[in-house]
Design an enzyme around this catalytic site. Structure first.
Site, PDB file in Angstrom:
ATOM      1  N   TRP A   1      63.655  28.466 120.173  1.00 14.50           N
ATOM      2  CA  TRP A   1      63.725  29.140 121.465  1.00 14.50           C
ATOM      3  C   TRP A   1      64.083  28.199 122.615  1.00 14.50           C
ATOM      4  O   TRP A   1      64.503  28.655 123.670  1.00 14.50           O
ATOM      5  CB  TRP A   1      62.378  29.801 121.787  1.00 14.50           C
ATOM      6  CG  TRP A   1      61.196  28.900 121.543  1.00 14.50           C
ATOM      7  CD1 TRP A   1      60.404  28.878 120.433  1.00 14.50           C
ATOM      8  CD2 TRP A   1      60.697  27.855 122.405  1.00 14.50           C
ATOM      9  NE1 TRP A   1      59.440  27.904 120.543  1.00 14.50           N
ATOM     10  CE2 TRP A   1      59.598  27.247 121.742  1.00 14.50           C
ATOM     11  CE3 TRP A   1      61.066  27.374 123.655  1.00 14.50           C
ATOM     12  CZ2 TRP A   1      58.881  26.197 122.293  1.00 14.50           C
ATOM     13  CZ3 TRP A   1      60.350  26.312 124.213  1.00 14.50           C
ATOM     14  CH2 TRP A   1      59.269  25.743 123.529  1.00 14.50           C
ATOM     15  N   ASN A   2      63.918  26.901 122.464  1.00 11.23           N
ATOM     16  CA  ASN A   2      64.027  26.020 123.637  1.00 11.23           C
ATOM     17  C   ASN A   2      65.468  25.799 124.088  1.00 11.23           C
ATOM     18  O   ASN A   2      65.718  25.579 125.270  1.00 11.23           O
ATOM     19  CB  ASN A   2      63.330  24.680 123.381  1.00 11.23           C
ATOM     20  CG  ASN A   2      63.905  23.902 122.222  1.00 11.23           C
ATOM     21  OD1 ASN A   2      64.306  24.483 121.220  1.00 11.23           O
ATOM     22  ND2 ASN A   2      63.935  22.588 122.335  1.00 11.23           N
TER      23      ASN A   2
ATOM     24  N   LYS B   1      69.995  33.213 112.624  1.00 11.59           N
ATOM     25  CA  LYS B   1      68.675  33.791 112.837  1.00 11.59           C
ATOM     26  C   LYS B   1      68.103  33.121 114.084  1.00 11.59           C
ATOM     27  O   LYS B   1      67.576  32.022 114.036  1.00 11.59           O
ATOM     28  CB  LYS B   1      67.778  33.529 111.617  1.00 11.59           C
ATOM     29  CG  LYS B   1      66.680  34.581 111.374  1.00 11.59           C
ATOM     30  CD  LYS B   1      65.696  34.752 112.496  1.00 11.59           C
ATOM     31  CE  LYS B   1      64.778  33.559 112.640  1.00 11.59           C
ATOM     32  NZ  LYS B   1      63.795  33.775 113.763  1.00 11.59           N
TER      33      LYS B   1
ATOM     34  N   ASP C   1      65.525  32.563 117.366  1.00 11.23           N
ATOM     35  CA  ASP C   1      64.097  32.756 117.558  1.00 11.23           C
ATOM     36  C   ASP C   1      63.836  34.151 118.130  1.00 11.23           C
ATOM     37  O   ASP C   1      64.654  34.694 118.891  1.00 11.23           O
ATOM     38  CB  ASP C   1      63.553  31.688 118.511  1.00 11.23           C
ATOM     39  CG  ASP C   1      62.037  31.690 118.559  1.00 11.23           C
ATOM     40  OD1 ASP C   1      61.418  30.987 117.748  1.00 11.23           O
ATOM     41  OD2 ASP C   1      61.466  32.417 119.403  1.00 11.23           O
ATOM     42  N   SER C   2      62.687  34.701 117.780  1.00 12.74           N
ATOM     43  CA  SER C   2      62.355  36.057 118.241  1.00 12.74           C
ATOM     44  C   SER C   2      62.239  36.152 119.750  1.00 12.74           C
ATOM     45  O   SER C   2      62.331  37.254 120.311  1.00 12.74           O
ATOM     46  CB  SER C   2      61.030  36.505 117.601  1.00 12.74           C
ATOM     47  OG  SER C   2      61.142  36.563 116.208  1.00 12.74           O
TER      48      SER C   2
ATOM     49  N   GLY D   1      63.806  22.683 114.427  1.00 11.23           N
ATOM     50  CA  GLY D   1      62.439  23.135 114.660  1.00 11.23           C
ATOM     51  C   GLY D   1      61.439  22.098 114.203  1.00 11.23           C
ATOM     52  O   GLY D   1      61.724  20.894 114.174  1.00 11.23           O
TER      53      GLY D   1
ATOM     54  N   GLU E   1      67.166  19.113 112.253  1.00  7.77           N
ATOM     55  CA  GLU E   1      66.676  18.293 113.362  1.00  7.77           C
ATOM     56  C   GLU E   1      65.250  18.740 113.623  1.00  7.77           C
ATOM     57  O   GLU E   1      65.009  19.879 114.033  1.00  7.77           O
ATOM     58  CB  GLU E   1      67.527  18.458 114.619  1.00  7.77           C
ATOM     59  CG  GLU E   1      67.089  17.513 115.724  1.00  7.77           C
ATOM     60  CD  GLU E   1      67.457  17.986 117.106  1.00  7.77           C
ATOM     61  OE1 GLU E   1      66.565  17.992 117.991  1.00  7.77           O
ATOM     62  OE2 GLU E   1      68.625  18.349 117.318  1.00  7.77           O
TER      63      GLU E   1
ATOM     64  N   CYS F   1      63.616  18.465 122.257  1.00  8.90           N
ATOM     65  CA  CYS F   1      63.400  17.708 121.012  1.00  8.90           C
ATOM     66  C   CYS F   1      63.643  16.217 121.214  1.00  8.90           C
ATOM     67  O   CYS F   1      62.934  15.388 120.638  1.00  8.90           O
ATOM     68  CB  CYS F   1      64.328  18.226 119.917  1.00  8.90           C
ATOM     69  SG  CYS F   1      63.993  19.930 119.415  1.00  8.90           S
TER      70      CYS F   1
ATOM     71  N   GLU G   1      53.377  15.350 118.514  1.00  4.20           N
ATOM     72  CA  GLU G   1      54.344  15.872 119.475  1.00  4.20           C
ATOM     73  C   GLU G   1      53.672  16.918 120.362  1.00  4.20           C
ATOM     74  O   GLU G   1      53.048  17.859 119.872  1.00  4.20           O
ATOM     75  CB  GLU G   1      55.532  16.498 118.745  1.00  4.20           C
ATOM     76  CG  GLU G   1      56.631  16.973 119.664  1.00  4.20           C
ATOM     77  CD  GLU G   1      57.837  17.516 118.902  1.00  4.20           C
ATOM     78  OE1 GLU G   1      58.967  17.348 119.379  1.00  4.20           O
ATOM     79  OE2 GLU G   1      57.632  18.108 117.812  1.00  4.20           O
TER      80      GLU G   1
END
Length: 492
Positions: free
Chosen positions: A136-137, A160, A162-163, A211, A233, A267, A365
């Site tokens: 999502w980011n 696909k 992110d929701s 992710g 990644e 990330c 993280e």
């Protein structure tokens, strides 16, 4: 039974942005089947014509700037300046990849088995259908660039998203279509990752994932079961080093950008800074002054530096790390508080010192606007502590003259000298990815494109086979070939 729906909420105020049907798992196989049919025709299209689609896509991205920025912000809550960074990255990346692809995919002549008699060429054939699972980011630039390289290589793509960010993915698909990409080569299948992920891995020929390390491990294992390719990644706890000869004002400004861009949900962003002792106090003074000047806020205007965290889950994770560190003795130098007055998921840019090993913040993280500072005695200690991590994604080094020498000692996939992360990330012709538990494989550059291909060697034998000539016995053939190979080995 009625299909399930995804309800997408604005992080700025937690109101509903939009609703759309979720993809059921049994829709994955038919989607991949459609992609396979389209891919066979696409693979026959000359790469120069494929590249033309992505030159047009780059133009269209720039032409639709405000609509793209609005959609990204509505779904992620990031500040407009952070959405702009994502938008610009996508526009430039797809154009660079379009320029690179014809050269990278051109058949290469190789030395043959027997000089003059063997003509050998190496080709790059597409793997087939690539499944991309995106976070999502960065819902626009990551799938745009990953899909561009896969499609330029002659593959089809099933994305696909992110929701939380399906509308940004749909907008990207719309731009692909406007650019002239044939139908079914790029399909967006929104839905839960835990539901759709296994079905996707079971059907596609390659998986590109961005992710968490934990999810990446599971996906890599599933891909290994099918003997298909995987690139990921994954997580990071990225270090920044400030050496004694650094320009401290520039280093402080760069640290602020690297730690708090996209509300720290980057990330390759910086979470820990190692500062040589003789400049530590002056650096911290400059850093805190610049942190204090950051403007937090919600909305689609340009007068905000730091936006919202993406969700209640992100807010809880950030709060938990900071509260744990303070309870165990860390010193709060800036921030450290949620800001419900601005919106439900806002958190102040936070700087701490005195972070020690028993604190989760030290090695895990955080993925939020939190920076830990560490005083070190020397350049060597800074390098040692920077490398003391299971991760190895990105690093930043601030120095007038020692940056490249220090970069060579760091176990990370990208190093930025006198910049936080944007210089290496934005060098799209070069590879980008992680070492250690930060991932496997690369995106960008030649490695990013060629990973979506299978190398194929075609050798054409002329005049005579590689076998004993008629009338020559096996022993005579052995003696002649031994001398011949000896002569060849002298030449290289």
């Amino acid at each position: 039974m009625a299909p399930e729906h995804l309800v997408v909420r604005r992080p700025f105020d937690d109101t509903v942005y939009g609703v759309l049907p979720a993809t059921p798992p049994d829709a994955i196989a038919p989607a991949v089947a459609r992609a396979r049919v389209a891919q066979r025709a696409w693979a026959r299209v000359p790469v120069t014509r494929r590249a033309a689609v992505f030159r047009e896509l780059a133009r269209l991205i720039l032409a639709h700037r405000d609509r793209i920025l609005d959609t990204i912000q509505e779904e992620t809550g990031k500040a407009r300046i952070s959405a702009l960074e994502e938008f610009l990255d996508a526009a430039r990346a797809v154009r660079v990849f379009a320029s690179q692809a014809p050269g990278l995919l051109r058949p290469s002549r190789r030395a043959g088995a027997i000089p003059l008699l063997t003509r050998t060429r190496e080709y790059h054939r597409p793997v087939g259908v690539v499944g991309i699972i995106n976070p999502w980011n960065y819902p626009f630039n990551l799938p745009a660039s990953d899909a561009a390289q896969a499609l330029l290589a002659g593959n089809a793509v099933v994305l696909k998203p992110d929701s939380q960010t399906p509308f940004t993915a749909r907008l990207l698909a719309e731009l692909f279509a406007l650019a002239g990409l044939p139908e079914n080569l790029f399909q967006v299948l929104p839905g839960s990752g835990s539901v759709l992920g296994p079905a996707l891995v079971a059907e596609v020929d390659y998986v590109m994932f961005t992710g968490s390390t934990a999810t990446g491990r599971r996906l890599a294992a599933a891909c290994a079961e099918r003997l298909i390719g995987f690139s990921g990644e994954l997580g990071g706890k990225n270090p920044l080093l400030v050496l004694a000869d650094a320009n401290l004002r520039a280093a402080a400004a760069g640290t602020v950008r690297a730690a708090f861009a996209n509300t720290g949900q980057v990330c390759v962003g910086i979470e820990r800074a190692y500062v040589v002792g003789e400049v530590y106090d002056r650096f911290v003074e400059e850093l805190l002054a610049q942190v204090a000047s950051l403007r937090l806020g919600a909305g689609l205007d340009w007068n905000v530096d730091v936006g919202s965290l993406a969700s209640a889950g992100q807010l809880a994770a950030v709060s938990r790390h900071v509260e744990d560190a303070v309870a165990k003795g860390a010193f709060m130098l800036a921030g450290g508080r949620p800001r419900p007055d601005l919106g439900p998921f806002f958190y102040e840019p936070t700087v701490l010192s005195g972070v020690t090993e028993e604190m989760a913040l030290c090695r895990e993280e955080t993925f939020g606007p939190v920076l830990s500072l560490y005083r070190v005695a020397s350049e060597d200690e800074a390098v040692e502590r920077a490398n003391d991590s299971r991760y190895g994604l990105n690093a930043s080094v601030w120095s007038a003259g020692r940056g490249e020498a220090v970069a060579a000692r760091l176990r990370v996939g990208t190093v930025n000298v006198n910049e936080g992360y944007a210089a290496a990330w934005g060098s799209h012709a070069a590879s980008m990815g992680g070492m250690g538990e930060s991932g496997m494989g690369r995106r960008h550059g030649s490695h990013g494109l060629l990973k979506y291909t299978e190398p194929q060697t075609v050798a054409v034998q002329r005049l005579h086979p590689i076998a004993p000539p008629r009338g020559v016995g096996n022993k005579g053939y052995a003696d002649v070939m031994t001398r011949a190979i000896g002569l060849l080995n002298r030449w290289g």
